[in-house]
Motif scaffolding. Structure first.
Motif, mmCIF file in Angstrom:
data_model
loop_
_atom_site.group_PDB
_atom_site.id
_atom_site.type_symbol
_atom_site.label_atom_id
_atom_site.label_comp_id
_atom_site.label_asym_id
_atom_site.label_seq_id
_atom_site.Cartn_x
_atom_site.Cartn_y
_atom_site.Cartn_z
ATOM 1 N N SER A 62 0.850 -1.196 0.000
ATOM 2 C CA SER A 62 0.000 0.000 0.000
ATOM 3 C C SER A 62 0.877 1.234 0.000
ATOM 4 O O SER A 62 1.936 1.262 0.628
ATOM 5 C CB SER A 62 -0.904 0.018 1.230
ATOM 6 O OG SER A 62 -1.725 -1.125 1.257
ATOM 7 N N LYS A 63 0.388 2.264 -0.700
ATOM 8 C CA LYS A 63 1.129 3.518 -0.782
ATOM 9 C C LYS A 63 0.132 4.668 -0.667
ATOM 10 O O LYS A 63 -0.890 4.681 -1.359
ATOM 11 C CB LYS A 63 1.881 3.565 -2.111
ATOM 12 C CG LYS A 63 2.631 4.849 -2.377
ATOM 13 C CD LYS A 63 3.446 4.776 -3.657
ATOM 14 C CE LYS A 63 2.557 4.755 -4.867
ATOM 15 N NZ LYS A 63 3.230 4.940 -6.144
ATOM 16 N N GLU A 64 0.431 5.633 0.204
ATOM 17 C CA GLU A 64 -0.406 6.829 0.311
ATOM 18 C C GLU A 64 -0.101 7.750 -0.859
ATOM 19 O O GLU A 64 1.063 7.965 -1.199
ATOM 20 C CB GLU A 64 -0.123 7.557 1.630
ATOM 21 C CG GLU A 64 -1.047 8.711 1.884
ATOM 22 C CD GLU A 64 -0.801 9.365 3.246
ATOM 23 O OE1 GLU A 64 -0.522 10.580 3.253
ATOM 24 O OE2 GLU A 64 -0.865 8.669 4.264
ATOM 25 N N LYS A 71 -6.486 12.518 0.031
ATOM 26 C CA LYS A 71 -5.457 11.472 -0.042
ATOM 27 C C LYS A 71 -6.117 10.114 -0.261
ATOM 28 O O LYS A 71 -7.184 9.838 0.274
ATOM 29 C CB LYS A 71 -4.638 11.436 1.244
ATOM 30 C CG LYS A 71 -3.801 12.673 1.448
ATOM 31 C CD LYS A 71 -2.996 12.595 2.716
ATOM 32 C CE LYS A 71 -2.227 13.899 2.890
ATOM 33 N NZ LYS A 71 -1.521 13.946 4.160
ATOM 34 N N ASN A 72 -5.443 9.287 -1.034
ATOM 35 C CA ASN A 72 -5.870 7.911 -1.291
ATOM 36 C C ASN A 72 -4.783 6.960 -0.830
ATOM 37 O O ASN A 72 -3.641 7.358 -0.599
ATOM 38 C CB ASN A 72 -6.062 7.664 -2.797
ATOM 39 C CG ASN A 72 -7.287 8.326 -3.362
ATOM 40 O OD1 ASN A 72 -8.184 8.735 -2.631
ATOM 41 N ND2 ASN A 72 -7.343 8.429 -4.674
ATOM 42 N N TYR A 73 -5.147 5.682 -0.764
ATOM 43 C CA TYR A 73 -4.175 4.599 -0.660
ATOM 44 C C TYR A 73 -4.308 3.782 -1.942
ATOM 45 O O TYR A 73 -5.396 3.346 -2.297
ATOM 46 C CB TYR A 73 -4.463 3.684 0.527
ATOM 47 C CG TYR A 73 -4.174 4.301 1.871
ATOM 48 C CD1 TYR A 73 -2.877 4.647 2.248
ATOM 49 C CD2 TYR A 73 -5.196 4.513 2.777
ATOM 50 C CE1 TYR A 73 -2.612 5.207 3.490
ATOM 51 C CE2 TYR A 73 -4.948 5.065 4.022
ATOM 52 C CZ TYR A 73 -3.655 5.398 4.370
ATOM 53 O OH TYR A 73 -3.396 5.951 5.596
ATOM 54 N N ASP A 74 -3.203 3.593 -2.641
ATOM 55 C CA ASP A 74 -3.168 2.687 -3.781
ATOM 56 C C ASP A 74 -2.625 1.360 -3.270
ATOM 57 O O ASP A 74 -1.598 1.324 -2.572
ATOM 58 C CB ASP A 74 -2.272 3.230 -4.895
ATOM 59 C CG ASP A 74 -2.924 4.368 -5.666
ATOM 60 O OD1 ASP A 74 -4.157 4.547 -5.545
ATOM 61 O OD2 ASP A 74 -2.200 5.074 -6.386
ATOM 62 N N HIS A 75 -3.312 0.270 -3.593
ATOM 63 C CA HIS A 75 -2.946 -1.057 -3.105
ATOM 64 C C HIS A 75 -2.663 -1.997 -4.273
ATOM 65 O O HIS A 75 -3.297 -1.893 -5.327
ATOM 66 C CB HIS A 75 -4.099 -1.675 -2.294
ATOM 67 C CG HIS A 75 -4.619 -0.807 -1.208
ATOM 68 N ND1 HIS A 75 -4.046 -0.743 0.044
ATOM 69 C CD2 HIS A 75 -5.683 0.037 -1.173
ATOM 70 C CE1 HIS A 75 -4.744 0.087 0.799
ATOM 71 N NE2 HIS A 75 -5.733 0.578 0.080
ATOM 72 N N ALA A 76 -1.739 -2.912 -4.040
ATOM 73 C CA ALA A 76 -1.477 -4.023 -4.958
ATOM 74 C C ALA A 76 -1.459 -5.281 -4.108
ATOM 75 O O ALA A 76 -0.647 -5.405 -3.182
ATOM 76 C CB ALA A 76 -0.145 -3.838 -5.676
ATOM 77 N N TYR A 102 -6.187 -1.858 -6.564
ATOM 78 C CA TYR A 102 -7.384 -1.135 -6.137
ATOM 79 C C TYR A 102 -6.973 0.069 -5.301
ATOM 80 O O TYR A 102 -5.817 0.181 -4.876
ATOM 81 C CB TYR A 102 -8.355 -2.044 -5.370
ATOM 82 C CG TYR A 102 -7.844 -2.548 -4.039
ATOM 83 C CD1 TYR A 102 -8.229 -1.946 -2.850
ATOM 84 C CD2 TYR A 102 -6.996 -3.648 -3.972
ATOM 85 C CE1 TYR A 102 -7.778 -2.424 -1.623
ATOM 86 C CE2 TYR A 102 -6.540 -4.130 -2.766
ATOM 87 C CZ TYR A 102 -6.936 -3.519 -1.591
ATOM 88 O OH TYR A 102 -6.487 -3.990 -0.378
ATOM 89 N N THR A 103 -7.918 0.967 -5.087
ATOM 90 C CA THR A 103 -7.676 2.195 -4.342
ATOM 91 C C THR A 103 -8.727 2.340 -3.248
ATOM 92 O O THR A 103 -9.894 2.018 -3.458
ATOM 93 C CB THR A 103 -7.753 3.416 -5.278
ATOM 94 O OG1 THR A 103 -6.756 3.270 -6.297
ATOM 95 C CG2 THR A 103 -7.504 4.728 -4.545
#
Length: 152
Positions: A62-64, A71-76, A102-103
């Motif tokens: 996860s990355k902010e 702000k979002n979190y992008d996840h893999a 996903y986000t």
């Protein structure tokens, strides 16, 4: 006469207050009425998916990310496929590990309305059914806002 004027002022004040409340808070009305999109029905999830995968979440990165409105979190997530309910790819099969993107939202500005992204995050070790769309970039993305279900 004074009582009538007093009553008129109270009524007038009440009407002005009602107008101020209705006109002064459109962000609140939009936020509560338009901020979230309803979940996709089971029929729509199946229709819109290019792949329906049952598997186990092996790992998540996860990355902010700062966006113009918060702000979002992008996840893999790495998911090991157990079975396929639907697939438009001959390359996907049981035992293969795929990466799913996903986000989720971390925060939004007051009054913001728009897509909510995923309504909840995947968890490592969880058994899941994923409703995926394969992008033109070849990556797998969860349908929004409810692109997955836990498997008991």
């Amino acid at each position: 006469m004074m009582a009538k004027q007093g009553l008129g002022m109270v009524q007038g004040f009440g009407m002005v207050m009602a107008i101020v409340v209705v006109m002064g808070s459109p962000g609140m009305m939009v936020q509560s009425a338009g901020a979230a999109i309803p979940p996709l029905s089971d029929q729509k999830l199946r229709e819109y998916s290019t792949h329906i995968v049952i598997g186990q979440v092996m790992a998540i990165r996860s990355k902010e990310v700062a966006v113009p409105y918060g702000k979002n979190y992008d996840h893999a997530a790495k998911v090991k496929i157990a079975t396929l309910e639907k697939s438009q790819s001959m390359q996907l099969k049981a035992g293969k590990v795929i990466e799913v993107y996903y986000t989720t939202i971390k925060e939004r500005e007051s009054g913001w309305a728009g897509p909510q992204r995923q309504s909840r995050s995947l968890k490592r070790g969880e058994k899941v059914k994923l409703f995926l769309s394969q992008g033109q970039d070849g990556k797998f993305y969860l349908l929004e806002p409810n692109g997955w279900e836990p498997i008991e």
